[in-house]
Write an enzyme that holds these catalytic residues in place. Sequence first.
Site, mmCIF file in Angstrom:
data_model
loop_
_atom_site.group_PDB
_atom_site.id
_atom_site.type_symbol
_atom_site.label_atom_id
_atom_site.label_comp_id
_atom_site.label_asym_id
_atom_site.label_seq_id
_atom_site.Cartn_x
_atom_site.Cartn_y
_atom_site.Cartn_z
ATOM 1 C CD GLU A 191 -3.727 3.084 -2.511
ATOM 2 O OE1 GLU A 191 -4.030 1.992 -2.662
ATOM 3 O OE2 GLU A 191 -3.750 3.723 -3.529
ATOM 4 C CG HIS B 288 -1.801 -1.241 1.448
ATOM 5 N ND1 HIS B 288 -1.600 -2.236 2.388
ATOM 6 C CD2 HIS B 288 -2.916 -1.482 0.678
ATOM 7 C CE1 HIS B 288 -2.643 -2.918 2.150
ATOM 8 N NE2 HIS B 288 -3.378 -2.523 1.344
ATOM 9 C CB CYS C 281 -4.083 -0.454 -9.996
ATOM 10 S SG CYS C 281 -4.928 -1.971 -9.240
ATOM 11 C CG ASN D 75 -9.189 -5.489 -3.474
ATOM 12 O OD1 ASN D 75 -9.882 -6.338 -4.084
ATOM 13 N ND2 ASN D 75 -8.453 -5.292 -2.583
HETATM 14 S S1 SF4 Z 1 -1.909 -4.042 -8.485
HETATM 15 FE FE1 SF4 Z 1 -3.616 -2.817 -7.608
HETATM 16 S S2 SF4 Z 1 -4.570 -3.469 -5.908
HETATM 17 FE FE2 SF4 Z 1 -2.657 -4.863 -6.250
HETATM 18 S S3 SF4 Z 1 -0.954 -3.729 -5.058
HETATM 19 FE FE3 SF4 Z 1 -0.812 -3.022 -6.924
HETATM 20 S S4 SF4 Z 1 -2.152 -1.090 -6.522
HETATM 21 FE FE4 SF4 Z 1 -2.880 -2.693 -4.999
#
Ligand code: SF4
Length: 287
Positions: free
Chosen positions: A125, A73, A190, A220
């Site tokens: 985060e 994070h 992301c 998430n």
């Molecule tokens: S890919 Fe996305 S959900 Fe996975 S650690 Fe990275 S930012 Fe976080």
Amino acid sequence: MFMKIIRAEHLGMCFGVKDAVALALKTARREPLTILGDLVHNETVVAELRARGIRVAQQPADVNTPTVMVTAHGASERAMNETRGRGLSVVEATCPLVHVAHRAVARLVREGFHPVIIGKRDHVEVRGLTGDFAEFDVVLCDEDVAKLAECPHFGVVAQTTQPIDKVRRIVGLIRSRFPKSEVRFVDTVCQPTKQRQNAAIELAQKCDAVVVIGGAHSNNTHELVKTCSRHCVRVHHVQTAEDLQANWFADAETVGITAGTSTPDMIIDAIEQRLNQICADVLSSTY
Ligand code: SF4
């Protein structure tokens, strides 16, 4: 009745979390390691790390090993410098896509924008994204946008795990509330989050029931539950196969499985196996 079980096209642990877990295990083989905060929001994974001798501390003051790991994070530069200032060596497991969000907000601030983060105020985060700035706002809903003070230039980014539809709606709200302001939005949600969200919608639309697998504190995973609930009336959030209840799937012809980005494959496999068992039990009681 035969129950079909299908998995979402994209589900489960993302590369960022996998790499962070691998780095923790590799470092711990070399030297004693403490992870600052939860490396992943998944109890099973955290328990496995503890079993390998890896310690977890919530504050640098509680760390008793010379080396400490920042989670996927991420953390603010200020927080990392404070940690180093205690004589601790810092190993960074920050996901590259969280670094992208950090760079985006830093650039917006450099260019004179007031930073606004779309995300959960107390999430680790978001604390990392905001920790280097004296002034910033964090918004997640209409009421938060209503409380924003006017300024000429808003620079908006999102916590990486927020659903992009929700993020775009909030950006639209900010633009309509401040028509005279410049509102620059940088999309920092992301790709793994977007893929899992889109796949969850497709899945929920064709299922009678959906099982969402993920930790109780996983942002998430909670977002996947909300997304699936908009398209399917029977959505169940579970952490392990033991949480599944056979009566949830009475008369369900199609059951979907999706999982948050902290959920390891072995838990998804165990849940699919348990669902197959439930299905077999229903069939044998029918005939
Ligand atoms: S890919 Fe996305 S959900 Fe996975 S650690 Fe990275 S930012 Fe976080």
